[in-house]
Scaffold this active site. Sequence first.
Site, PDB file in Angstrom:
ATOM      1  N   ASP A   7      11.894 -10.825  -6.399  1.00 48.11           N
ATOM      2  CA  ASP A   7      11.639 -11.815  -7.452  1.00 48.11           C
ATOM      3  C   ASP A   7      11.915 -13.228  -6.939  1.00 48.11           C
ATOM      4  O   ASP A   7      11.118 -14.153  -7.130  1.00 48.11           O
ATOM      5  CB  ASP A   7      12.517 -11.543  -8.675  1.00 48.11           C
ATOM      6  CG  ASP A   7      12.348 -10.132  -9.199  1.00 48.11           C
ATOM      7  OD1 ASP A   7      11.391  -9.445  -8.781  1.00 48.11           O
ATOM      8  OD2 ASP A   7      13.181  -9.700 -10.016  1.00 48.11           O
ATOM      9  N   SER A  65      10.282 -11.986 -14.361  1.00 44.58           N
ATOM     10  CA  SER A  65      11.336 -12.670 -13.596  1.00 44.58           C
ATOM     11  C   SER A  65      11.798 -13.993 -14.186  1.00 44.58           C
ATOM     12  O   SER A  65      11.926 -14.997 -13.484  1.00 44.58           O
ATOM     13  CB  SER A  65      10.907 -12.896 -12.139  1.00 44.58           C
ATOM     14  OG  SER A  65      10.835 -11.674 -11.488  1.00 44.58           O
ATOM     15  N   HIS A 119       9.997  -1.108  -6.699  1.00 38.92           N
ATOM     16  CA  HIS A 119      11.140  -0.301  -6.244  1.00 38.92           C
ATOM     17  C   HIS A 119      11.024   0.049  -4.764  1.00 38.92           C
ATOM     18  O   HIS A 119      11.370   1.147  -4.333  1.00 38.92           O
ATOM     19  CB  HIS A 119      11.320   0.942  -7.122  1.00 38.92           C
ATOM     20  CG  HIS A 119      11.779   0.577  -8.504  1.00 38.92           C
ATOM     21  ND1 HIS A 119      13.081   0.257  -8.787  1.00 38.92           N
ATOM     22  CD2 HIS A 119      11.086   0.438  -9.667  1.00 38.92           C
ATOM     23  CE1 HIS A 119      13.189  -0.052 -10.077  1.00 38.92           C
ATOM     24  NE2 HIS A 119      11.990   0.042 -10.632  1.00 38.92           N
ATOM     25  N   TYR A 172      18.361   1.155 -13.020  1.00 35.87           N
ATOM     26  CA  TYR A 172      17.983   0.519 -11.747  1.00 35.87           C
ATOM     27  C   TYR A 172      19.028   0.848 -10.683  1.00 35.87           C
ATOM     28  O   TYR A 172      18.696   1.249  -9.560  1.00 35.87           O
ATOM     29  CB  TYR A 172      17.880  -0.995 -11.957  1.00 35.87           C
ATOM     30  CG  TYR A 172      17.378  -1.766 -10.760  1.00 35.87           C
ATOM     31  CD1 TYR A 172      16.043  -2.158 -10.688  1.00 35.87           C
ATOM     32  CD2 TYR A 172      18.228  -2.111  -9.712  1.00 35.87           C
ATOM     33  CE1 TYR A 172      15.576  -2.880  -9.597  1.00 35.87           C
ATOM     34  CE2 TYR A 172      17.763  -2.823  -8.622  1.00 35.87           C
ATOM     35  CZ  TYR A 172      16.440  -3.213  -8.575  1.00 35.87           C
ATOM     36  OH  TYR A 172      15.972  -3.920  -7.490  1.00 35.87           O
TER      37      TYR A 172
HETATM   38  C1  GLA Z   1      13.445  -6.017 -10.359  1.00 35.23           C
HETATM   39  C2  GLA Z   1      14.295  -6.439  -9.156  1.00 35.23           C
HETATM   40  C3  GLA Z   1      13.442  -6.520  -7.886  1.00 35.23           C
HETATM   41  C4  GLA Z   1      12.625  -5.248  -7.676  1.00 35.23           C
HETATM   42  C5  GLA Z   1      11.915  -4.836  -8.967  1.00 35.23           C
HETATM   43  C6  GLA Z   1      11.252  -3.492  -8.837  1.00 35.23           C
HETATM   44  O1  GLA Z   1      12.511  -7.006 -10.660  1.00 35.23           O
HETATM   45  O2  GLA Z   1      14.918  -7.688  -9.393  1.00 35.23           O
HETATM   46  O3  GLA Z   1      14.263  -6.792  -6.777  1.00 35.23           O
HETATM   47  O4  GLA Z   1      13.427  -4.214  -7.181  1.00 35.23           O
HETATM   48  O5  GLA Z   1      12.792  -4.785 -10.079  1.00 35.23           O
HETATM   49  O6  GLA Z   1      10.252  -3.530  -7.877  1.00 35.23           O
END
Ligand code: GLA
Length: 333
Positions: free
Chosen positions: A146, A104, A17, A195
Amino acid sequence: MSVRVFAPGRVNLIGDHTDYTGGLALPMAIQLGTTIEFQPGGNAIHLTSTHEPHPAELPISLTDPGAAAPDWAKYVAGVIAVTRPVEGGRGTVDSTLPVGAGLSSSASLELAVALALGFRGSALELALACQKAEQLASGVPCGVMDQLASASGVDGHALLLDCTSLEVTPVRLPQDTEIVAVHCGQPRRLAGSAYAERAQACQQAQSVIGPLREINDPSSLRALGDEALIRIARHVVTENERVRTFVAALRSEDLVAAGAAMNESHRSLAEDFRVSTPQLDALSARLRATPGVYGARLTGAGFGGCVVALAEPGVLKEGWVLEAVDGAHRQQE
Ligand code: GLA
């Protein structure tokens, strides 16, 4: 002509984050990922997936990726909408990544699709295009971590991402350690709306005190007034600092210091940023208490998914032992 591409997933070692406020993160591309075998041609895309009952069938002229069905096709549609390929094709998608684990799987799918569809450009251009595709497909204002990790992986290295300059600095991983991801048993839920709320709170804080990336002294966050907002901003500011500490610890092979930064990162994500769950807290505490484990923290967005641990080889008998691999690429053409 047929094309075979592979795009890795990623695990984030520290710095969660932080990306969407231009901060620091330290992910690595992992050996688990998405492979696509593809025969280019025609004006439509037809992809079957070994893990999905229904195919993704989409015209290359599509305009509304969010309307694509089934759900996984939205990510394919997002890539089409952003990269505007000149031709479609038919292919099969195979993934070794667990879905909803915080490793991811969606970024990996996006990069694999973009490469299968003939995307030409730098790793950074690929990552930025796929970040946009993810935002269009999911409606979540995600950062670039990611996609940038999947695009720019380096064998044996974690990747220090500066999300302001978009510079990627490979950091060699120590030899005699293992990086292990363990699923907490809870699929990521509510991750999208929570989020977006956190991202909005960060923007609100920045509109008052300026870029969080440039703040080094957490006491200056008092100017925000509101306690909940101070905590959110404090996580981001201290997490950027922990990424620096962790990188310095890796470079000097001080694994105890690296583990302590991971543990503190989990505490901050749980107490200040509030993206942990009882399952993630319990699992990370249990792993941390295992002899030979240097540190453990939730990884990725939170609200379920995996804990990542840094450990002596062989001490953890569960989860996935992850290796740092090269970024997304065509394997043959
Ligand atoms: C997800 C989002 C990323 C990042 C993370 C938290 O994976 O896709 O961009 O913000 O959460 O670090």
